[in-house]
Design an enzyme around this catalytic site. Sequence first.
Site, PDB file in Angstrom:
ATOM      1  N   THR A  46     -12.018  14.728  65.667  1.00 19.52           N
ATOM      2  CA  THR A  46     -11.863  14.912  66.995  1.00 19.52           C
ATOM      3  C   THR A  46     -13.180  14.086  67.198  1.00 19.52           C
ATOM      4  O   THR A  46     -13.496  13.102  68.952  1.00 19.52           O
ATOM      5  CB  THR A  46     -13.049  16.243  67.374  1.00 19.52           C
ATOM      6  N   TYR A 134     -11.459  19.338  53.812  1.00 16.97           N
ATOM      7  CA  TYR A 134     -10.982  19.282  54.896  1.00 16.97           C
ATOM      8  C   TYR A 134      -9.350  19.576  54.637  1.00 16.97           C
ATOM      9  O   TYR A 134      -8.920  18.175  54.072  1.00 16.97           O
ATOM     10  CB  TYR A 134     -11.408  18.586  55.540  1.00 16.97           C
ATOM     11  N   LYS A 162     -12.269  23.251  55.051  1.00 15.34           N
ATOM     12  CA  LYS A 162     -11.871  23.886  56.643  1.00 15.34           C
ATOM     13  C   LYS A 162     -10.393  23.912  56.188  1.00 15.34           C
ATOM     14  O   LYS A 162      -9.932  22.381  56.258  1.00 15.34           O
ATOM     15  CB  LYS A 162     -12.315  22.405  57.497  1.00 15.34           C
ATOM     16  N   VAL A 204     -14.296  25.428  62.025  1.00 24.09           N
ATOM     17  CA  VAL A 204     -14.740  24.081  62.907  1.00 24.09           C
ATOM     18  C   VAL A 204     -14.368  23.775  63.896  1.00 24.09           C
ATOM     19  O   VAL A 204     -12.528  23.727  64.319  1.00 24.09           O
ATOM     20  CB  VAL A 204     -14.656  23.051  61.931  1.00 24.09           C
TER      21      VAL A 204
END
Length: 295
Positions: A46, A134, A162, A204
Amino acid sequence: MNFGRIVTAMVTPFNQHGQLDLVATKDLVQHLIANGTDALVVAGTTGESPTLSTQEKLLLFKTVVETVDGQIPVIAGTGSNNTNASIELTKQAEEIGVDAIMLVVPYYNKPSQEGMFAHFSAIANETKLPVMLYNIPGRSAVNMSVETTLRLAQVSNIVATKEASGDLEAMATIIEHAPEGFSLYSGDDSLTLPILAIGGTGVVSVASHIVGSEMQQMVRNYQSGQVTASAMQHRQLVPVMKSLFMAPNPTAVKAALEMKGIKVGSVRLPLVPLTAEQQQELQTVVHPTMNFFVS
């Protein structure tokens, strides 16, 4: 280490020339803390990490750490598909004073499960910082298996994952068999409540840029046993969550922040701004006076 329930994967503010805007970064950090963010991920997907230089990432880490000033944990996105480069960036981030790092499954290389284990172990062994894994098969082209995640969870400073696989069955197995203290976070806003329901820790989030306080309220209601109210709030938030992914992330959330008067600029190529039609569609869901959770 406790990262809280709502961790924001922070956008990276750029000025009109496409350069880092550090003043806007400081303002954004304060906005997020004031609106329910428990921890920040800096220079993740992001944050447009693929288009940030190493020097830009380090400057961003430094700026956010100084602005946060110990109020909440700062998690640096130091993962890549280059193990040695990730180790080097992790060491530099540790010197700057970040609280933890996030390591994405190596993209493009398509490593085997053994390769993933070796990659993450090698980086974790070179730092004292807590590590969040992740898993995002939609971007990395490979999926980290439950078995590999659980094997990595045995590494002393790998403390969380995540999960953006969308596979609730796999997530339930990880939660069931991971060592005590290992946390699983949703990588998808729309799965926040389902993941809490199976014993996950939180999310998240991208949507927390816009509805962080509302997401915290939803989580609090769930934790206090007000499940029906929490479920209703989740359903009310889904249109916002969905609208923020009408274009490749973080295009829409940056546009939404601008609509709310929070200056973060546009996205860098190869991403492009929303079309006029998309802007209009987003404005029907996100606007400065939007009022949530009205019955």
